[in-house]
Every structure is written in structure tokens, then in C-alpha cells.
Design an enzyme around this catalytic site. Sequence first.
Site, PDB file in Angstrom:
ATOM      1  N   LYS A 110     -19.538  21.709  14.359  1.00  0.00           N
ATOM      2  CA  LYS A 110     -18.935  22.709  13.481  1.00  0.00           C
ATOM      3  C   LYS A 110     -17.853  23.523  14.207  1.00  0.00           C
ATOM      4  O   LYS A 110     -16.981  24.088  13.565  1.00  0.00           O
ATOM      5  CB  LYS A 110     -20.008  23.608  12.882  1.00  0.00           C
ATOM      6  CG  LYS A 110     -20.896  22.805  11.934  1.00  0.00           C
ATOM      7  CD  LYS A 110     -21.874  23.657  11.185  1.00  0.00           C
ATOM      8  CE  LYS A 110     -22.623  22.862  10.136  1.00  0.00           C
ATOM      9  NZ  LYS A 110     -23.742  22.084  10.706  1.00  0.00           N
TER      10      LYS A 110
HETATM   11  C1  PLP Z   1     -24.326  21.098   9.978  1.00  0.00           C
HETATM   12  C2  PLP Z   1     -24.948  20.005  10.732  1.00  0.00           C
HETATM   13  C3  PLP Z   1     -25.195  18.762  10.141  1.00  0.00           C
HETATM   14  C4  PLP Z   1     -24.901  18.496   8.675  1.00  0.00           C
HETATM   15  O1  PLP Z   1     -23.511  18.483   8.380  1.00  0.00           O
HETATM   16  P1  PLP Z   1     -23.005  18.521   6.880  1.00  0.00           P
HETATM   17  O2  PLP Z   1     -21.525  18.714   6.952  1.00  0.00           O
HETATM   18  O3  PLP Z   1     -23.706  19.690   6.239  1.00  0.00           O
HETATM   19  O4  PLP Z   1     -23.378  17.228   6.248  1.00  0.00           O
HETATM   20  C5  PLP Z   1     -25.711  17.764  10.937  1.00  0.00           C
HETATM   21  N1  PLP Z   1     -26.034  17.971  12.239  1.00  0.00           N
HETATM   22  C6  PLP Z   1     -25.819  19.160  12.831  1.00  0.00           C
HETATM   23  C7  PLP Z   1     -26.194  19.330  14.262  1.00  0.00           C
HETATM   24  C8  PLP Z   1     -25.276  20.214  12.110  1.00  0.00           C
HETATM   25  O5  PLP Z   1     -25.050  21.387  12.710  1.00  0.00           O
END
Ligand code: PLP
Length: 451
Positions: A110
Site C-alpha cells: 500500500k
Molecule cells: C490490503 C492488503 C491486501 C488486499 O489488497 P486489496 O487491494 O484490498 O485487494 C492483501 N495483502 C496485504 C498485505 C494487504 O495489506
Amino acid sequence: MRYLSTRGGVEPVSFSEAVAQGLAPDGGLYLPETFPDLASELNDWASLSYPDLCHAFFRKFATDLDDEDLRKAIHSAYKNFSDPGIAPLVRLNESWQVLELFHGPTLAFKDFALQLLGNLYELQIKRTGKKLCVLGATSGDTGAAAISGLLGKSGVKVFILYPDGKVSPLQERQMTCTGAENVFPLAIEGTFDDAQRTVKELFGDLAFRESIGLSAVNSINLARILAQSVYYLYAWLRLDPAIRNQTTFVVPTGNFGNVFAGWLLTQMNVPIGGFRVATNKNDVLHRLFDSGEYELGSVSPSLAPSMDIQVASNFERLLFYFLEGNSQRVREVMNCFRLEGRYAFENFSIPGFSSSCTTDKEIPEIIGNVWNEYQYLVDPHTACAFKDLPKDQPSVVLATAHPAKFPQVFEDAGLKIPISPVLEALLDRKPVKHRVDVNPSSVRSFIESKF
Ligand SMILES: *Cc1c(COP(=O)(O)O)cnc(C)c1O
């Protein structure tokens, strides 16, 4: 380039407006009105560094931003990544590679979007003079990454709701030990979906939204999606050209933002082989791809908590294309889903998609197997990507978090416990969090009290 809402209830807006608003005023999500054709650019782009590729890509979309401002915003966003490759590919065997997306400041993918979003907000504030209030819900990683991206930015206040006791202790520390005065982590009683619903309702309160300049950092923000498209493109350009078109991206999935970002490239004529949607036991998306039925279950906490989601917000974006841009139909489906908690599609199939689901029992087994076979440690989210993954299928597995963020899973399974100096440093700091009832009026009062 202009941006329209999936629900068709607003006039198209500029890139900056779509980014500043996050959610469209009609409750829909923003999408580009048209897609650039990237086919003729791909040769030239293959040699670009990560930030330069990101800049070339964003120029197609952020057409109302000053080019030099955009370049600086992007370059400074990726300065704090610890690996010189930003998003390195690591080979496990003949067919499988891992795309490591955890070298940013909070050790999860993210950061790719939120480090940039923080800089885009700063540009926005400089241009308009209007302050922003960022509100979001998190199941762990989003909150930490949003906070890191917006830490100390002047003119921005950040309020992040998270389910108390349902994010990992390290994730909580990443949110609560920043020492920043513009950041308010709000611990709520309930699940991520409860937090998300409250946030959505506050966004629906247009007067409130206007009065404090509310903006969303959830993966409903289009800038986040576009920033994530870049690492798919970067990885794709680094694959052996002979197998590029057959390579599947395997994506640990919750809100569907990440995998949707990759899929968008196929709309820009980047020939990607396919996408595999890997869920944990909260398998609403796996069931959708399996049976065409989109049905709400109840969320149950898992070993991969950032994927503990039953309402996949970004699914609405895919739905828009599946329904051939018919926003009337999008509204009908979303309305039916909201009222009845389910929607059965007659013939739901989108070329290139497959899916899997992984139980909590399987996650430590997979982590152990991947370690034994390849001496490679995966975190519990990334582990889900390996479920039933065919050995002869050229695949790029997205590693969404650093394994050190989830030491408990390794300890419980008697496995080597991964460490990270970034996380160790948090243990010496004092956490600050606020408790708020999970209803729109309590959260609104809390926010208003900080202005
Ligand atoms: C947010 C997250 C996900 C899921 O991602 P999406 O965009 O909501 O599908 C998967 N793995 C980790 C470690 C995350 O932080």
C-alpha cells in the site's frame, strides 16, 4: 483526460478533482472516461527506472497537473523505499517469480500508492489553498500506509478507523506510534466492514463533507489504483518477452483494488496473460468467480487480516466494465446487493480471471512448504497466492507484505521468525489511540472537535 462515476450521477471531473474527492458525490467510484493505448509506448518504456515509468504512465492520466510538479511528487514518493529496484522480482523456480512489494516505509504494497497520494494532496492544497481532512477505514495495512504517506503534511488531518484487537500488534504500533500531531487513529468495537460502513455514511453526508474538505484514502481513490497499475507494468516489462503474454499475476486479494489495478492495463492494450484472485477464508470473491454469485458472508478474522473483507469496494469498478458502462445497471446491482446481501449474475465470466481460497489451517503449511522448497519466507497474505498454483504456469506472485509484520503466525507454526529493523524501532515508542463508537455521529463529533 476526465473521470466519470460508475453510477453516472455526476458530470465528469478532472484528475485533481477525482483524487481530492475519492468517492464520487453520487456514491460511485471514479474511472477514466477513455483509456490511453500503451501498445506503442511499451518498447520505449522498458528501460525506464521505476519512478520514470510511473511518471510516464501518470502523464496520460494526470493531464491537469503541472508536469514538473508531477515528476517531483513521484520521485519523492519512491525515495524512501529501501530496495534500489523499488519492486524487485525474485525467481523461485522455472515458472514462478515473486514481485516484492514490501520495501516501502510500512513494509506493505500500500506504500506504493499512499506515499504518492500524500504528495498529490500536498500539490492540491498548494493549488487551491483548501485544507483536507482524510478519513479512512483499515483492516491494518491501509491505515499504517496512509498515516506514513500523510505524516506531518501541512494542511492535512488524518482520521483512521480500525477494528480494535483485530489488526496485528505491529500494524497497530505502525499507526499509533508516529508521534505526529495531524494523525488520529480511532479504535472501534466491531469489524473492518463496520468501520468501512461508517466511513461511507460520513462521505454520504455532503454538507459535512464540504465543510471540512473530506477525502478518502481507501482503495476507492482512483490515484491509488493507478499508482498500483505501475508495478504490474514494471514487472511485465521485465519478463521474458517470449512468455509475457502467458504470464499470470497472482494477487492476494481483499477489496479487489490491487488486482483491479493490474486488470486496467489490459484495457490499455498491455497483453497480460491473466489474473488469479487469491482470497483467504473470507472468500466472497472466490465464490463470485467460481459460481457467478456475489453473496455477503460474515467476516471472520483470519491469519491474513488485511484480506478479512466481505464487501469488496473496488468490485464496483469491474462491474462497470462487465456491464459495458451501463451505470443504470450498476446502480441496480449495487442497490440489490445492499438490500439483500447478494446478487446472482446469469453468466458472470471475465476472460483471464481465475481464483482460489486458502483456509487458516493451510496458511502456515504453505509458508513452511515455500520455505522448505525455496528458502523463501512469505507473509500470511502472500502465502494465499500459492494455494493450488500450477507448477508449470508462468506466474508472478505479488508479495503484498513483509513477513516480519506477522511474527505470530511464524511463532505458532514453529517456523523461523522473520525480523525487520524498521519494526523493531517501533517497540520503543509510546502508542496514542482514541476510542470512538462506531456510528457516524460519534465519529463526526470527534472529527469536528479537532478543527
Ligand atoms: C490490503 C492488503 C491486501 C488486499 O489488497 P486489496 O487491494 O484490498 O485487494 C492483501 N495483502 C496485504 C498485505 C494487504 O495489506
